[in-house]
Design a protein around this motif. Structure first.
Motif, PDB file in Angstrom:
ATOM      1  N   ILE A  99       0.845  -1.193   0.000  1.00  0.00           N
ATOM      2  CA  ILE A  99       0.000   0.000   0.000  1.00  0.00           C
ATOM      3  C   ILE A  99       0.884   1.247   0.000  1.00  0.00           C
ATOM      4  N   GLY A 100       0.254   2.376  -0.269  1.00  0.00           N
ATOM      5  CA  GLY A 100       0.997   3.626  -0.255  1.00  0.00           C
ATOM      6  C   GLY A 100       1.260   4.152  -1.650  1.00  0.00           C
ATOM      7  N   ARG A 101       1.716   5.386  -1.718  1.00  0.00           N
ATOM      8  CA  ARG A 101       1.902   6.064  -3.001  1.00  0.00           C
ATOM      9  C   ARG A 101       2.971   5.394  -3.855  1.00  0.00           C
ATOM     10  N   HIS A 102       3.963   4.786  -3.200  1.00  0.00           N
ATOM     11  CA  HIS A 102       5.087   4.228  -3.945  1.00  0.00           C
ATOM     12  C   HIS A 102       5.034   2.697  -4.017  1.00  0.00           C
ATOM     13  N   ALA A 103       3.855   2.128  -3.815  1.00  0.00           N
ATOM     14  CA  ALA A 103       3.730   0.678  -3.789  1.00  0.00           C
ATOM     15  C   ALA A 103       3.985   0.040  -5.140  1.00  0.00           C
ATOM     16  N   GLN A 104       3.944   0.829  -6.183  1.00  0.00           N
ATOM     17  CA  GLN A 104       4.098   0.285  -7.529  1.00  0.00           C
ATOM     18  C   GLN A 104       5.427   0.678  -8.168  1.00  0.00           C
ATOM     19  N   VAL A 105       6.170   1.568  -7.535  1.00  0.00           N
ATOM     20  CA  VAL A 105       7.383   2.127  -8.133  1.00  0.00           C
ATOM     21  C   VAL A 105       8.565   1.943  -7.189  1.00  0.00           C
ATOM     22  N   GLU A 106       9.684   1.474  -7.721  1.00  0.00           N
ATOM     23  CA  GLU A 106      10.918   1.332  -6.961  1.00  0.00           C
ATOM     24  C   GLU A 106      11.987   2.243  -7.564  1.00  0.00           C
ATOM     25  N   GLY A 107      12.897   2.699  -6.709  1.00  0.00           N
ATOM     26  CA  GLY A 107      13.953   3.594  -7.163  1.00  0.00           C
ATOM     27  C   GLY A 107      13.713   4.997  -6.664  1.00  0.00           C
ATOM     28  N   GLY A 108      14.689   5.842  -6.828  1.00  0.00           N
ATOM     29  CA  GLY A 108      14.586   7.175  -6.266  1.00  0.00           C
ATOM     30  C   GLY A 108      14.583   8.272  -7.297  1.00  0.00           C
ATOM     31  N   ALA A 109      13.589   9.133  -7.218  1.00  0.00           N
ATOM     32  CA  ALA A 109      13.536  10.364  -8.011  1.00  0.00           C
ATOM     33  C   ALA A 109      12.611  11.309  -7.266  1.00  0.00           C
ATOM     34  N   PRO A 110      12.935  12.588  -7.221  1.00  0.00           N
ATOM     35  CA  PRO A 110      12.098  13.542  -6.494  1.00  0.00           C
ATOM     36  C   PRO A 110      10.692  13.621  -7.073  1.00  0.00           C
ATOM     37  N   GLU A 111       9.745  13.904  -6.216  1.00  0.00           N
ATOM     38  CA  GLU A 111       8.376  14.113  -6.672  1.00  0.00           C
ATOM     39  C   GLU A 111       8.350  15.244  -7.683  1.00  0.00           C
ATOM     40  N   GLY A 112       7.574  15.050  -8.739  1.00  0.00           N
ATOM     41  CA  GLY A 112       7.495  16.040  -9.801  1.00  0.00           C
ATOM     42  C   GLY A 112       8.498  15.830 -10.907  1.00  0.00           C
ATOM     43  N   SER A 113       9.334  14.785 -10.786  1.00  0.00           N
ATOM     44  CA  SER A 113      10.319  14.508 -11.829  1.00  0.00           C
ATOM     45  C   SER A 113       9.628  14.131 -13.131  1.00  0.00           C
ATOM     46  N   ARG A 114      10.190  14.599 -14.242  1.00  0.00           N
ATOM     47  CA  ARG A 114       9.677  14.196 -15.556  1.00  0.00           C
ATOM     48  C   ARG A 114      10.365  12.891 -15.941  1.00  0.00           C
ATOM     49  N   VAL A 115       9.558  11.867 -16.162  1.00  0.00           N
ATOM     50  CA  VAL A 115      10.069  10.508 -16.352  1.00  0.00           C
ATOM     51  C   VAL A 115       9.808  10.034 -17.772  1.00  0.00           C
ATOM     52  N   LEU A 116      10.797   9.350 -18.344  1.00  0.00           N
ATOM     53  CA  LEU A 116      10.627   8.622 -19.601  1.00  0.00           C
ATOM     54  C   LEU A 116      10.354   7.168 -19.261  1.00  0.00           C
ATOM     55  N   LEU A 117       9.211   6.657 -19.677  1.00  0.00           N
ATOM     56  CA  LEU A 117       8.882   5.247 -19.491  1.00  0.00           C
ATOM     57  C   LEU A 117       9.482   4.443 -20.629  1.00  0.00           C
ATOM     58  N   VAL A 118      10.170   3.347 -20.295  1.00  0.00           N
ATOM     59  CA  VAL A 118      10.789   2.493 -21.307  1.00  0.00           C
ATOM     60  C   VAL A 118      10.251   1.073 -21.160  1.00  0.00           C
ATOM     61  N   ASP A 119       9.858   0.468 -22.272  1.00  0.00           N
ATOM     62  CA  ASP A 119       9.415  -0.925 -22.285  1.00  0.00           C
ATOM     63  C   ASP A 119       9.958  -1.565 -23.549  1.00  0.00           C
ATOM     64  N   ASP A 120       9.876  -2.900 -23.617  1.00  0.00           N
ATOM     65  CA  ASP A 120      10.417  -3.549 -24.807  1.00  0.00           C
ATOM     66  C   ASP A 120       9.469  -3.432 -25.990  1.00  0.00           C
ATOM     67  N   LEU A 121       8.158  -3.560 -25.742  1.00  0.00           N
ATOM     68  CA  LEU A 121       7.212  -3.464 -26.857  1.00  0.00           C
ATOM     69  C   LEU A 121       5.863  -2.995 -26.369  1.00  0.00           C
TER      70      LEU A 121
END
Length: 220
Positions: A99-121
């Motif tokens: 549970i919690g805001r970060h229950a689905q995400v691991e790793g560190g980046a400040p809140e509000g960071s612009r993220v590039l999502l990468v997947d294989d397909l």
């Protein structure tokens, strides 16, 4: 990118029994981007293409604060790209763990960071919905995703991405695989014929071979 996938044997064609993809669609062809992971020269080529694409699309310094890999096949590609760009790495699960805001995400980046999502397909972009929701719940800003291969055959992906406000960037699609210069010596005429016949009506082909007929739920 299409040439690298073909050289790796990632474009697998079945002439008898269909593949049933993770999204539930039946298909005579399966693109297994994981084949590239075990081939250092092809893997390096794919990473170089990804970095070249990002620089051409976004400029010499792509405007991201972190790179997030989608569970599980996107994580190694995100790791290499983040390393080459000197950016923090995250990985995002398809479902929350705990549970919690970060229950689905691991790793560190400040809140509000612009993220590039990468997947294989990407197939019908259903997993991208889950990844986007996880990253945004964790306080990340997400507007762009990068994949090695985009299977644009099945319905629903474009509406999903539009609803998410997510731009999907792909290094290859079926148009690239079927270009003569990509697979002239690596794709047999029989395999090419199977793929071309399938692409005329992918959803109908899936329904006729025991797969889904349409998106299971309306795009969210």
């Amino acid at each position: 990118m299409a040439r690298l996938l073909l050289e790796a044997g990632a474009v697998q064609v079945s002439h008898d029994r269909p593949f049933v993809l993770a999204a539930g669609w039946a298909s005579p062809v399966y693109v297994d981007c994981r084949r590239l992971l075990g081939m250092p020269h092809l893997r390096a080529g794919a990473i170089a293409l990804a970095l070249d694409y990002l620089r051409q699309r976004f400029g010499a310094a792509p405007p991201f604060d972190a790179v997030a890999g989608g569970e599980t096949a996107g994580i190694p590609w995100a790791s290499w790209i983040a390393d080459r760009l000197g950016l923090p790495l995250l990985y995002v699960r398809k479902r929350p763990l705990g549970i919690g805001r970060h229950a689905q995400v691991e790793g560190g980046a400040p809140e509000g960071s612009r993220v590039l999502l990468v997947d294989d397909l990407a197939t019908d972009a259903a997993s991208k919905v889950a990844f986007a929701q996880g990253l945004r719940t964790a306080g990340m800003r997400l507007s762009d995703a990068l994949v090695l291969f985009h299977n644009r055959a099945f319905p629903g992906w474009d509406a999903r991405l539009e609803h998410l406000g997510l731009s999907l960037h792909a290094l290859a699609s079926w148009d690239d695989v079927l270009r003569p210069e990509a697979g002239e010596t690596l794709l047999s005429p029989a395999d090419r014929d199977v793929i071309e016949r399938f692409l005329r009506d992918p959803a109908g082909w899936s329904a006729d071979h025991g797969g889904r007929r349409a998106p299971m739920t309306p795009p969210r």
